[in-house]
Enzyme design. Structure first.
Site, mmCIF file in Angstrom:
data_model
loop_
_atom_site.group_PDB
_atom_site.id
_atom_site.type_symbol
_atom_site.label_atom_id
_atom_site.label_comp_id
_atom_site.label_asym_id
_atom_site.label_seq_id
_atom_site.Cartn_x
_atom_site.Cartn_y
_atom_site.Cartn_z
ATOM 1 N N ALA A 110 -28.440 52.056 21.925
ATOM 2 C CA ALA A 110 -27.278 51.184 22.068
ATOM 3 C C ALA A 110 -27.269 49.934 21.195
ATOM 4 O O ALA A 110 -26.200 49.424 20.882
ATOM 5 C CB ALA A 110 -27.132 50.768 23.533
ATOM 6 N N GLY A 113 -25.044 46.804 20.354
ATOM 7 C CA GLY A 113 -24.170 46.790 21.508
ATOM 8 C C GLY A 113 -22.688 46.989 21.259
ATOM 9 O O GLY A 113 -21.896 46.916 22.197
ATOM 10 N N GLY A 114 -22.276 47.268 20.028
ATOM 11 C CA GLY A 114 -20.855 47.434 19.748
ATOM 12 C C GLY A 114 -20.223 48.562 20.536
ATOM 13 O O GLY A 114 -19.124 48.426 21.088
ATOM 14 N N ARG A 138 -34.316 44.553 19.100
ATOM 15 C CA ARG A 138 -32.889 44.875 19.046
ATOM 16 C C ARG A 138 -32.234 44.758 20.417
ATOM 17 O O ARG A 138 -31.038 44.453 20.517
ATOM 18 C CB ARG A 138 -32.700 46.284 18.469
ATOM 19 N N ASP A 178 -25.603 57.584 19.608
ATOM 20 C CA ASP A 178 -25.372 57.104 18.245
ATOM 21 C C ASP A 178 -26.754 57.005 17.613
ATOM 22 O O ASP A 178 -27.413 55.970 17.676
ATOM 23 C CB ASP A 178 -24.652 55.760 18.271
ATOM 24 N N CYS A 231 -24.206 57.372 11.182
ATOM 25 C CA CYS A 231 -23.487 56.730 10.080
ATOM 26 C C CYS A 231 -24.077 57.180 8.748
ATOM 27 O O CYS A 231 -24.200 56.412 7.809
ATOM 28 C CB CYS A 231 -23.538 55.206 10.208
#
Length: 452
Positions: A110, A113-114, A138, A178, A231
């Site tokens: 996570a 945190g976006g 992080r 993610d 990404c």
């Protein structure tokens, strides 16, 4: 910018006729976006108030591009938690995952945190959001964002996916992965990612992603949903990971993602050509206004391993010091399951399984600290209240220099009724202060303060 030769060769092989368009995309400016925190303000209301020139991001209802040269992080509305600054492509995964109020949701990788903030807005304070990252440094940024954006129903953990599976067996309705990746879509945003790619390539990340996905099935309910994203452009980290997962878990199928917004079809032919992989999506920087992402949305079918794990946690009633604080300083009652860690008081979301033994850094809504003879409210509490929830408030206009002084941590020469006071900007809370009569003593956290 100087891109690695091996990366360019790979992309030319993958993209064929589109390669030149892809390379030209690096000549333009990077895309910058912000996403409205609808826990605090509606999209329409923010647009009326916005000091920025905004253009909608097509794949999310609450996301907007802002113009180069604007500095939304240097505005009081940012300190009020009204928006999160995020690369536009990165808004796609949580936008696609069909989270609804009441769901039990896991954001497995996570930080910072976006996507957690985006998922929390979808939950609307109902249900449970477990937000985890294995990297302790992080996680600190993750905690700040959970508090800044007024999230009440989040459990912040700092654990390996393997350990989480022992506590959340078949528990979650929705899981977002993610995944850590080689970051090829971040090259223009952060040139340090280029050096990292040259040193490591993609293989270490493939092993990491495979290990993470091995843990996901055991935490997902019998008919739950999973969204996997990266990404990066590497097929090994995208279609390859999903193909392997589906091969090992035949009760999953891919839910197709709309390709109407500039999204491209995933490329199963890059790994094996399996038709079962069709439906995933690629966001390319030469096809849309974003740096790039990969998404695969999976639906789990019914199986025979479903377990019910909702025994709840041991909880206490509201302590007397806290009850006295509420009576004197708030216009609302805060009720539910309370828990104390050291001297910190939390309000827990309903329906948690037993979590003893997990490394939990935030357990629900952090209300404040229980001192020897008093209760001291937290910044997290302030950020999740509304202006009308507090008995005493001071409300600055965004143009008032006093709001910046407050955000810098200065004591303010303001008269008022003695006691805890909720400081607001244009009706939105930014933190606590304590009125002494002729002065407003500042309790804005040092780590959050405005720096010129």
């Amino acid at each position: 910018m100087q891109l690695p030769i091996d990366f360019l060769k790979r992309m030319k092989s993958l993209l064929g006729d589109e390669y030149e368009d892809f390379i030209r995309s690096y000549d333009g400016s990077k895309y910058q976006g912000l996403r409205i925190n609808t826990l605090k303000i509606s999209v329409d209301e923010f647009q009326k108030r916005s000091p920025f020139s905004l253009k909608p991001i097509p794949w999310t209802k609450d996301g907007f591009y802002y113009e180069e040269g604007e500095r939304p992080a240097k505005h009081p509305y940012y300190h009020a938690g009204l928006y999160y600054i995020q690369e536009p492509s990165a808004m796609a995964p949580a936008s696609v995952l069909d989270v609804v109020p009441g769901d039990k949701v896991l954001d497995l990788c996570a930080a910072p945190g976006g996507k957690t903030v985006q998922l929390a807005a979808k939950l609307k304070d109902k249900g449970i959001l477990v937000t985890n990252d294995i990297n302790l440094q992080r996680v600190k940024a993750l905690i700040k964002n959970v508090e800044l954006f007024g999230i009440k129903n989040a459990i912040v953990t700092n654990e390996s996916p393997e350990k989480l599976t022992r506590y959340f067996s078949r528990y979650f309705d929705k899981i977002l992965v993610d995944a850590p990746c080689s970051g090829e879509g971040m090259f223009r945003k952060d040139e340090k990612m280029v050096k990292s790619w040259e040193r490591q390539g993609v293989e270490p990340y493939v092993a990491m992603q495979r290990s993470i996905m091995d843990c996901v099935d055991g935490m997902l309910d019998a008919d739950g949903e999973l969204l996997y994203s990266t990404c990066t452009f590497s097929p090994e980290e995208n279609e390859g990971i999903i193909e392997e997962f589906i091969s090992n878990h035949e009760n999953y199928m891919i839910r197709p993602i709309s390709k109407a917004l500039g999204f491209d079809e995933g490329r199963p032919q890059w790994v094996s050509g399996r038709e079962t992989l069709r439906g995933s999506a690629r966001l390319w920087p030469h096809r849309l206004e974003g740096e790039g992402h990969f998404l695969a949305w999976l639906k789990k079918g019914h199986d025979l391993l479903r377990e019910i794990n909702a025994k709840g946690t041991d909880a206490i009633k509201a302590p007397k010091l806290f009850a006295a604080f509420v009576e004197e300083n708030l216009n609302v009652q805060l009720e539910g399951c309370f828990e104390i860690h050291n001297d910190q008081l939390y309000l827990l979301p309903d329906g948690l399984p037993p979590l003893k033994g997990l490394k939990i850094l935030r357990s629900g809504w952090l209300l404040g600290s229980l001192k020897k003879d008093r209760f001291e409210p937290s910044q997290a509490m302030a950020m999740a209240l509304s202006r009308t929830d507090a008995t005493r408030t001071v409300n600055f206009k965004v143009s008032d220099p006093m709001i910046v002084k407050y955000l810098k941590g200065e004591t303010l020469d303001i008269e008022g009724e003695k006691g805890w006071t909720l400081v607001c900007v244009d009706d939105f809370p930014v933190g606590w202060a304590k009125q002494t009569g002729t002065m407003l003593k500042n309790y804005y956290p040092p780590a959050w303060r405005w720096i010129d």
